[in-house]
Scaffold this active site. Structure first.
Site, mmCIF file in Angstrom:
data_model
loop_
_atom_site.group_PDB
_atom_site.id
_atom_site.type_symbol
_atom_site.label_atom_id
_atom_site.label_comp_id
_atom_site.label_asym_id
_atom_site.label_seq_id
_atom_site.Cartn_x
_atom_site.Cartn_y
_atom_site.Cartn_z
ATOM 1 N N GLU A 107 4.305 -43.752 63.964
ATOM 2 C CA GLU A 107 3.342 -43.249 64.956
ATOM 3 C C GLU A 107 2.847 -41.847 64.568
ATOM 4 O O GLU A 107 1.669 -41.533 64.747
ATOM 5 C CB GLU A 107 3.983 -43.275 66.346
ATOM 6 C CG GLU A 107 4.179 -44.694 66.871
ATOM 7 C CD GLU A 107 4.950 -44.743 68.169
ATOM 8 O OE1 GLU A 107 4.404 -45.293 69.143
ATOM 9 O OE2 GLU A 107 6.081 -44.214 68.219
ATOM 10 N N GLU A 127 10.597 -51.148 67.248
ATOM 11 C CA GLU A 127 11.116 -50.832 68.586
ATOM 12 C C GLU A 127 11.537 -52.088 69.363
ATOM 13 O O GLU A 127 12.517 -52.061 70.102
ATOM 14 C CB GLU A 127 10.050 -50.073 69.399
ATOM 15 C CG GLU A 127 9.839 -48.623 68.999
ATOM 16 C CD GLU A 127 8.841 -48.449 67.865
ATOM 17 O OE1 GLU A 127 8.378 -47.321 67.663
ATOM 18 O OE2 GLU A 127 8.555 -49.428 67.151
HETATM 19 N N1 T1G Z 1 17.910 -42.575 65.369
HETATM 20 C C1 T1G Z 1 19.160 -42.085 65.251
HETATM 21 N N2 T1G Z 1 20.005 -42.393 64.224
HETATM 22 C C2 T1G Z 1 19.536 -43.226 63.300
HETATM 23 C C3 T1G Z 1 18.235 -43.795 63.365
HETATM 24 C C4 T1G Z 1 17.405 -43.420 64.459
HETATM 25 N N3 T1G Z 1 16.152 -43.879 64.579
HETATM 26 N N4 T1G Z 1 18.079 -44.607 62.290
HETATM 27 C C5 T1G Z 1 19.227 -44.547 61.591
HETATM 28 N N5 T1G Z 1 20.096 -43.730 62.183
HETATM 29 C C6 T1G Z 1 21.437 -43.385 61.702
HETATM 30 C C7 T1G Z 1 22.408 -44.551 61.755
HETATM 31 O O1 T1G Z 1 23.015 -44.648 62.989
HETATM 32 C C8 T1G Z 1 23.385 -44.158 60.653
HETATM 33 O O2 T1G Z 1 24.242 -43.195 61.170
HETATM 34 C C9 T1G Z 1 22.512 -43.489 59.612
HETATM 35 O O3 T1G Z 1 21.332 -43.075 60.312
HETATM 36 C C10 T1G Z 1 22.098 -44.374 58.490
HETATM 37 O O4 T1G Z 1 21.527 -45.549 59.036
HETATM 38 C C11 T1G Z 1 8.918 -43.333 70.250
HETATM 39 C C12 T1G Z 1 10.858 -45.361 70.748
HETATM 40 C C13 T1G Z 1 16.227 -46.493 58.700
HETATM 41 C C14 T1G Z 1 16.225 -48.781 57.827
HETATM 42 O O5 T1G Z 1 14.439 -48.677 64.952
HETATM 43 O O6 T1G Z 1 16.464 -49.505 60.876
HETATM 44 O O7 T1G Z 1 10.889 -44.690 67.303
HETATM 45 O O8 T1G Z 1 26.330 -44.441 61.000
HETATM 46 O O9 T1G Z 1 23.310 -47.123 58.230
HETATM 47 O O10 T1G Z 1 21.062 -49.246 56.190
HETATM 48 O O11 T1G Z 1 8.004 -45.317 69.522
HETATM 49 O O12 T1G Z 1 18.777 -47.167 59.937
HETATM 50 O O13 T1G Z 1 25.711 -42.824 59.230
HETATM 51 O O14 T1G Z 1 26.324 -42.021 61.528
HETATM 52 O O15 T1G Z 1 21.162 -48.006 59.239
HETATM 53 O O16 T1G Z 1 19.951 -47.377 54.942
HETATM 54 C C15 T1G Z 1 12.593 -46.903 65.794
HETATM 55 C C16 T1G Z 1 16.292 -47.699 62.998
HETATM 56 C C17 T1G Z 1 13.330 -46.064 66.776
HETATM 57 C C18 T1G Z 1 14.825 -47.663 62.851
HETATM 58 C C19 T1G Z 1 18.084 -47.195 57.259
HETATM 59 N N6 T1G Z 1 13.264 -46.866 64.525
HETATM 60 N N7 T1G Z 1 16.973 -47.467 61.741
HETATM 61 O O17 T1G Z 1 18.971 -48.228 57.070
HETATM 62 O O18 T1G Z 1 21.153 -46.878 56.983
HETATM 63 S S1 T1G Z 1 12.621 -46.180 68.377
HETATM 64 C C20 T1G Z 1 14.165 -47.786 64.201
HETATM 65 C C21 T1G Z 1 17.023 -48.428 60.786
HETATM 66 C C22 T1G Z 1 11.184 -45.277 68.273
HETATM 67 C C23 T1G Z 1 9.082 -44.482 69.303
HETATM 68 C C24 T1G Z 1 10.290 -45.316 69.465
HETATM 69 C C25 T1G Z 1 17.862 -48.122 59.584
HETATM 70 C C26 T1G Z 1 17.057 -47.632 58.364
HETATM 71 P P1 T1G Z 1 25.717 -43.116 60.707
HETATM 72 P P2 T1G Z 1 21.854 -46.993 58.406
HETATM 73 P P3 T1G Z 1 20.332 -47.977 56.195
#
Ligand code: T1G
Length: 698
Positions: A107, A127
């Site tokens: 975004e 999301e």
């Molecule tokens: N927020 C907080 N922590 C996050 C995070 C996030 N968005 N994404 C990853 N982490 C942490 C995760 O918990 C882990 O922590 C570490 O990063 C590594 O992640 C307003 C409402 C990016 C593809 O849904 O899909 O934006 O365990 O083990 O396999 O519209 O993480 O090491 O302490 O998964 O290499 C939308 C979520 C949010 C993406 C990487 N975004 N993340 O994968 O590593 S909602 C998502 C992923 C939003 C807006 C809205 C994957 C990754 P720790 P990992 P990975």
């Protein structure tokens, strides 16, 4: 404000805003503030003709900070305000993407005037996989850039797009090799002096007369496929606003729908599942134990499980020595593996070359000495203690020092198996789920003497072969199967009391489970279940009811011989009600003087799920699982429990522990002194938590 998470620096005549907030540059409050500040700095920097936003480390911005959703509300600044400031910038702002630009991260990029990316970058709005929707302009800007139909597909699926695909859609302006900064500065240099800046919010050329039809088609498709899910339909509501409302009103509508989703139990459940899966990878009590290196693996047993396990390793490029008692058994095993791969090739999911390469990584042997070079050996022999102890006695002798010895047993005592090896510190359980090359769950069983680095090795190699590894304690059935036995027992008790086999399975499916308990029993094999029942009953324990004995006595094995709780046509896995089973149930009721009663779906659901919850609470209390989240992950990845319910333990928390305990207590009263209902005695942990007014298991 700690600026350290966002830096501003100028490179020539380009102002560079770097988000540096490991691990994934999530849009925490500090990052949002940082971007706002750095943008202001860049706008004030007269030498900066263009601005670039990029991420330090392994990725661009991977979304909002999901952890902030666990608290109460989102603190200022609002991401919409940051995006508005970016988009209204009089200077070109370029998003330079590498790794992933996801959710709020995309975004931010959509608010930029231009987007460039490295070839291996991925973008997406996932999301909906968290039970949410893009809440910072994604549902309003994306349709304006790529059209409503494409936007609906991306937003309702949450799937990631490769950079080249995104470019083809018009989402990215340039994809190339080099660092994000190099790509962005050369792109900036290619821009005319004062270009009319493209602002997604002002575009309407991709919106058109067919948009309402696209919305209607998407609604129908989702209503047919996932009617129980809340967020996907809200996503459509939001995208619909993109062509029915002015941008600002669409943004407000989007935000209202976002909060609606945030308040829904499904988003609480899915966000719980997101973090629980990542927490499961961190095993408490291992100190800083490092995994032992695993470059080659031995697998003992080339049957259904052994073959599937071998495939997991060669799929990850790890050579396997596959051992079985004789050539005939090996030929059968390899034949099944080759057929599985050929089926994938036929479906276009695997190339012939990849199939050949994987098969070439498997060496067959009948000689234990050929396992002496393996770093890890996984035993998948017949599920019998004497057989497994004999295998581990030999393994303990031939395996090299430092090799990890794992058993794929699904119910037997790991300590007893480990003792037979003479080197229990090297022994762990690695419990795969059938079909092992498909099911993602791996229970890593900690034996009494298992070394920390042996457990760590199993956890890490488990993730390397694409599994979700969960560490569990050594008890009968470990976590998953231990809970399942009471779920299966309760299913039979419901039938004995009056429900039909199909009604119980239907209630389970309507609850969201991939399959009902009886169809699952038929798939696993009634003979396998009976062997466990016979052993447990011989140990004076409960497993199932005597009703199932009638079926196995009648020679019913389930899918494998076409007769189980259901009938199956040859080559067809569709369960068909069997009047003969209904007759057996009637006979059983008469024999036990039971008058059947009408049992509603709600009661069926509760008795199935709370049987899991009650035993889960016992498992937690005994320390056989390190957290309720681990138990939930076991059920999401091993037993088809719906992620949008978060898992049995999370579901109990969302329902309210006091309510759940009240029902469990009622079921215990209904069971009276029926030994098959003894599992309804409320788990002490649950009783204590409710007494203390607590709402969470952990
Ligand atoms: N927020 C907080 N922590 C996050 C995070 C996030 N968005 N994404 C990853 N982490 C942490 C995760 O918990 C882990 O922590 C570490 O990063 C590594 O992640 C307003 C409402 C990016 C593809 O849904 O899909 O934006 O365990 O083990 O396999 O519209 O993480 O090491 O302490 O998964 O290499 C939308 C979520 C949010 C993406 C990487 N975004 N993340 O994968 O590593 S909602 C998502 C992923 C939003 C807006 C809205 C994957 C990754 P720790 P990992 P990975």
């Amino acid at each position: 404000m700690d600026r350290r998470v966002v830096h501003y620096a100028r490179q020539g005549d380009v102002g560079v805003i770097t988000v540096d907030s490991p691990p994934v540059n999530a849009l925490s409050q500090a990052v949002r503030q940082g971007i706002g500040q750095a943008l202001a700095e860049g706008l004030a920097d007269t030498a900066a003709k263009a601005l670039v936003i990029l991420g330090a480390g392994r990725t661009f911005i991977a979304g909002a900070d999901i952890a902030e959703f666990l608290g109460s509300g989102l603190a200022a600044p609002d991401l919409n305000d940051i995006n508005a400031a970016i988009e209204s910038s009089p200077k070109p702002v370029i998003a330079a993407i590498h790794g992933t630009a996801l959710g709020g991260g995309l975004e931010v990029a959509l608010a930029c005037h231009y987007r460039v990316a490295t070839q291996d970058a991925q973008v997406g709005l996932p999301e909906v996989k968290l039970g949410l929707l893009p809440g910072a302009g994604g549902t309003q800007r994306l349709p304006r850039l790529v059209g409503v139909t494409k936007a609906l597909a991306l937003i309702t699926s949450g799937d990631f797009l490769a950079a080249t695909e995104a470019q083809a859609l018009g989402l990215l302006d340039h994809v190339g090799s080099g660092t994000p900064l190099e790509l962005a500065t050369s792109f900036a240099a290619s821009l005319p002096a004062s270009p009319p800046l493209p602002r997604a919010s002002q575009r309407s050329d991709r919106l058109g007369p067919g948009d309402a039809d696209s919305v209607a088609a998407a609604r129908q498709k989702l209503a047919d496929s996932t009617p129980w899910l809340h967020a996907p339909q809200r996503c459509i509501d939001a995208v619909e606003a993109a062509f029915t409302l002015p941008f600002a009103d669409g943004l407000a509508r989007e935000r209202a729908l976002f909060w609606d989703c945030m308040a829904h139990d499904q988003s609480k459940a899915l966000i719980h599942a997101f973090f629980a899966e990542r927490a499961a990878a961190k095993v408490a009590g291992l100190g800083d134990a490092k995994p032992r290196p695993v470059a080659q693996v031995g697998v003992i047993g080339s049957g259904t499980m052994g073959g599937g396990i071998a495939m997991c390793f060669v799929n990850a490029g790890i050579p396997v020595t596959l051992l079985d008692m004789d050539k005939a058994a090996l030929d059968r095993g390899i034949g099944i593996i080759a057929r599985n791969y050929a089926a994938s090739v036929a479906k276009g999911r695997l190339s012939q070359a990849a199939m050949d390469q994987r098969l070439s990584l498997i060496t067959q042997t009948t000689d234990y000495a050929d396992l002496s070079a393996a770093d890890l050996v996984v035993e998948a022999a017949y599920e019998d203690m004497a057989v497994k102890q004999a295998v581990f006695a030999r393994l303990g002798n031939v395996a090299k020092p430092g090799a990890v010895l794992a058993s794929n047993t699904s119910t037997l005592d790991i300590d007893a198996i480990a003792a037979a090896s003479g080197r229990p510190a090297d022994v762990v359980g690695m419990h795969f789920f059938s079909p092992a090359n498909v099911m993602k769950l791996l229970e890593v069983v900690r034996g009494r003497d298992s070394a920390a680095d042996a457990i760590q090795t199993a956890m890490v190699i488990g993730r390397k072969i694409g599994k979700v590894a969960v560490a569990v304690g050594n008890c009968d059935g470990f976590v998953g199967n231990r809970m399942l036995q009471y779920y299966a027992t309760e299913a039979q008790r419901l039938v004995i009391e009056g429900a039909s086999v199909s009604a119980v399975d239907q209630a389970a499916r309507r609850y969201g489970l991939a399959m009902g308990p009886f169809a699952m029993g038929d798939m696993a094999g009634l003979d396998v279940m009976q062997a466990i029942r016979d052993r447990r009953v011989a140990e004076g324990k409960i497993y199932g009811t005597a009703l199932s004995d009638l079926l196995t006595t009648d020679g019913r094995k389930g899918q494998k011989n076409g007769r189980g709780w259901y009938l199956y046509e040859p080559g067809d896995r569709t369960p068909r009600p069997d009047p003969a089973v209904a007759a057996m149930v009637d006979a059983y009721r008469q024999q036990h003087g039971i008058t059947p009663r009408t049992i509603g779906e709600a009661e069926i659901e509760k008795r199935l799920v709370y049987a899991l919850v009650n035993e889960g609470a016992r498992i937690l209390e005994e320390g056989m699982a390190q957290s309720p989240g681990d138990i939930d992950i076991v059920y999401l990845y091993g037993y088809g429990f719906p992620a949008w319910r978060g898992g049995p333990m999370k579901q109990a928390e969302l329902t309210g522990l006091a309510k759940v305990l009240a029902d469990i207590t009622r079921f215990a009263q209904m069971a009276g002194d029926d030994p098959t209902g003894a599992h309804w005695s409320p788990a002490p942990l649950l009783v204590r938590l409710v007494a203390e007014g607590r709402e969470r298991f952990g």
